[in-house]
Design an enzyme around this catalytic site. Structure first.
Site, PDB file in Angstrom:
ATOM      1  N   ASP A 108       0.674  -1.136  -0.111  1.00 34.16           N
ATOM      2  CA  ASP A 108       0.059   0.041  -0.042  1.00 34.16           C
ATOM      3  C   ASP A 108       0.828   1.299   0.023  1.00 34.16           C
ATOM      4  O   ASP A 108       0.271   2.289   0.003  1.00 34.16           O
ATOM      5  CB  ASP A 108      -0.876  -0.144   1.467  1.00 34.16           C
ATOM      6  N   HIS A 123       6.567  -7.744  -1.140  1.00 30.19           N
ATOM      7  CA  HIS A 123       5.559  -8.464  -1.893  1.00 30.19           C
ATOM      8  C   HIS A 123       5.223  -7.306  -3.175  1.00 30.19           C
ATOM      9  O   HIS A 123       3.932  -7.470  -3.477  1.00 30.19           O
ATOM     10  CB  HIS A 123       4.280  -8.689  -1.026  1.00 30.19           C
ATOM     11  N   ASN A 215       1.386  -6.646  18.565  1.00 29.88           N
ATOM     12  CA  ASN A 215       0.162  -7.141  18.011  1.00 29.88           C
ATOM     13  C   ASN A 215      -0.866  -7.501  18.996  1.00 29.88           C
ATOM     14  O   ASN A 215      -0.473  -8.014  20.080  1.00 29.88           O
ATOM     15  CB  ASN A 215       0.649  -8.504  17.214  1.00 29.88           C
ATOM     16  N   GLU A 217      -3.149  -9.529  19.111  1.00 31.28           N
ATOM     17  CA  GLU A 217      -3.315 -10.929  19.143  1.00 31.28           C
ATOM     18  C   GLU A 217      -2.067 -11.946  19.062  1.00 31.28           C
ATOM     19  O   GLU A 217      -1.083 -11.680  18.615  1.00 31.28           O
ATOM     20  CB  GLU A 217      -4.205 -11.600  17.798  1.00 31.28           C
TER      21      GLU A 217
END
Ligand code: BV8
Length: 242
Positions: A108, A123, A215, A217
């Site tokens: 992005d 990527h 994070n 999580e």
């Protein structure tokens, strides 16, 4: 603007000050701070299609128009948001560091827009298109007309990103492994640690750094890192540069 929680950072600020070489790996969780959906947060689906299928050579082969329609929507979303305080904080940390490398799985461009300089786009990036046949490239700034994707060399225009099943750009990946192996401090921010080979950069096989994960999580890397701070990037990073 998310309300920042005061997070117990322990000795992270000191480690940042004294680190000789810093490596940062980011995933789509940091872009969630700008309002973009995370990769798995898309629920793994776009309309009725699995994202892993759309983001693959086979998916493009099968229906290039559909894939371009998906990427047009994502590119428009990227252009409709701003870098977050987390992205900006990383750019500040880089300015103060002796040796700093930021490897991102995100396509992005938000790290570049935030002012980060030494960015390895593992990527690829959604701001460019490339030809499937020759090495022609062109900007992908607004929408790409899904009915005009043939290139005059006989190939087709595709987004300049790495799909599942495709090799990451060799020079970018080599630079990332070199930076990970010389780092003495590594931050792993906003990635579920599932996608390879990016996630392997944060494992003890590829770095002797003190690895800190940020994070909300648990992730596939939590077991292997030295410290896992259960908080959002925007709760931690701006505090580190305050
Ligand atoms: C390769 C571009 C070989 C596209 C992407 C088994 C079967 C088939 C393949 C494989 C397999 N095992 C391994 C593989 C290989 C495969 C892979 O890893 N698959 C996974 C699914 C198991 N990898 C590949 O195919 C790679 N290539 O291996 O090639 C090869 C070698 C030589 C020659 C030929 C071939 C290519 C991988 C690249 C794929 N392309 N992106 C696009 O974007 O459309 S990957 C895609 O996933 C995005 O880049 C994304 O960034 C990335 C990783 O996901 P995350 O960023 O981690 O996002 P996720 O949603 O998972 O997690 C978000 C996290 O953020 C969560 O943990 C959440 O808690 C956290 N979060 C949320 N909010 C916040 C937050 N954190 C902090 N703050 C917050 N506010």
């Amino acid at each position: 603007m998310a309300v920042q929680q005061a997070v117990e950072l322990g000795d992270l600020a000191e480690r940042l000050e004294t680190a000789r070489s810093i490596f940062v790996l980011t995933g789509s969780g940091i872009s969630a701070e700008s309002g973009l959906p995370t990769f798995r947060g898309i629920g793994g689906l776009w309309r009725t299609h699995r994202v892993e299928e759309l983001a693959s050579p086979a998916g493009f082969e099968r229906d290039p128009q559909l894939v371009w329609t998906w990427y047009n929507e994502r590119r428009r979303a990227h252009l409709g948001v701003e870098p977050s305080a987390a992205h900006v904080a990383l750019a500040r940390i880089e300015q103060r560091a002796a040796d700093f490398t930021l490897a991102t799985q995100n396509v992005d461009s938000l790290h570049l827009r935030a002012g980060s300089r030494n960015v390895l786009e593992l990527h690829g990036k959604l701001r460019e298109a490339k030809c499937t046949r020759c090495d022609a490239r062109r900007p992908f700034d607004a929408t790409f007309d899904p009915d005009a994707i043939d290139h005059d060399c006989g190939g087709m225009w595709r987004p300049d990103i790495v799909w599942f099943g495709e090799a990451l750009p060799r020079d970018v990946l080599e630079a990332a492994f070199a930076a990970a192996s010389r780092a003495d401090l590594m931050l792993v921010i906003g990635t579920s640690g599932i996608v390879q080979p990016a996630a392997s950069l944060a494992t003890k096989r590829n770095t002797r750094a003190y690895v800190v994960e940020i994070n909300p999580e648990e992730t596939a890397l939590t077991e292997q890192v030295d410290r896992s701070i259960r908080a959002r990037a925007s709760d931690v990073l701006p505090q580190l540069v305050a």
